[in-house]
Design a protein around this motif. Sequence first.
Motif, mmCIF file in Angstrom:
data_model
loop_
_atom_site.group_PDB
_atom_site.id
_atom_site.type_symbol
_atom_site.label_atom_id
_atom_site.label_comp_id
_atom_site.label_asym_id
_atom_site.label_seq_id
_atom_site.Cartn_x
_atom_site.Cartn_y
_atom_site.Cartn_z
ATOM 1 N N ALA A 8 -0.724 -1.828 -0.433
ATOM 2 C CA ALA A 8 -1.864 -1.763 -1.358
ATOM 3 C C ALA A 8 -1.445 -2.243 -2.747
ATOM 4 O O ALA A 8 -2.176 -3.017 -3.385
ATOM 5 C CB ALA A 8 -2.414 -0.345 -1.416
ATOM 6 N N HIS A 45 -6.924 0.289 4.860
ATOM 7 C CA HIS A 45 -7.504 1.572 4.460
ATOM 8 C C HIS A 45 -8.539 2.063 5.470
ATOM 9 O O HIS A 45 -8.655 3.264 5.698
ATOM 10 C CB HIS A 45 -8.067 1.494 3.043
ATOM 11 C CG HIS A 45 -6.985 1.490 2.023
ATOM 12 N ND1 HIS A 45 -6.397 0.326 1.584
ATOM 13 C CD2 HIS A 45 -6.363 2.503 1.390
ATOM 14 C CE1 HIS A 45 -5.443 0.632 0.707
ATOM 15 N NE2 HIS A 45 -5.406 1.952 0.573
ATOM 16 N N VAL A 53 -12.158 3.259 -0.115
ATOM 17 C CA VAL A 53 -11.346 2.087 -0.453
ATOM 18 C C VAL A 53 -11.775 0.909 0.411
ATOM 19 O O VAL A 53 -11.966 -0.211 -0.080
ATOM 20 C CB VAL A 53 -9.837 2.368 -0.258
ATOM 21 C CG1 VAL A 53 -9.003 1.139 -0.583
ATOM 22 C CG2 VAL A 53 -9.395 3.554 -1.101
ATOM 23 N N CYS A 93 -7.001 3.634 -4.827
ATOM 24 C CA CYS A 93 -5.688 3.499 -4.171
ATOM 25 C C CYS A 93 -4.669 4.453 -4.789
ATOM 26 O O CYS A 93 -3.799 4.979 -4.074
ATOM 27 C CB CYS A 93 -5.195 2.052 -4.265
ATOM 28 S SG CYS A 93 -6.085 0.914 -3.179
#
Length: 181
Positions: A8, A45, A53, A93
């Motif tokens: 991420a 995600h 997300v 995140c």
Amino acid sequence: WCILVEEAAEHLATLDHGLGLMQFDTQSAPSAAMIRASHTLCGIHRTAGFEPVAGIAKSLELALTALAQHGAPLPSATQPLLAGAVATLRDLCADVAERRVTLPFLLQEARDAQGHLDALRQQATVDDDFDAETAAAHAAARDDEAQVAAEMGATAAVPPAEVTAPHALAPAFLTEPEAAL
């Protein structure tokens, strides 16, 4: 867990870099790397069960795809909307990375950002008379074909697919620039 967090961070850095380039070169459109980064953020995600997300990342992917197809000049609200969406994505995140419960105001920010991104995508789609979802599917298919060709040792390039959709599919309220923004 660590892989999700590290990936991420890498994809957010790619989005930041692309936004920086777009900010200083007003004739640039979103890059393929930005589209892939948002696509991967959505996928990893969603797989891990972090729907807020995944939702905003998917909306970002579709908006970036539509804007890339639209080309320069982009709608005037593009930069602040993309920057705001990426900032919200980064905050979500961070909550995932820190294993925090996402606060309701951030979830609302995410929903708002998704709405703005969807309107931006529709505006670019109306302007260019194509469907961003179809464009994303064609781009993914071309990437898959290129990967298979590379694995088979083929050197010929995969030709780009044509992406069109009837103008009638575009919502009428988005025919005026930035009407929905």
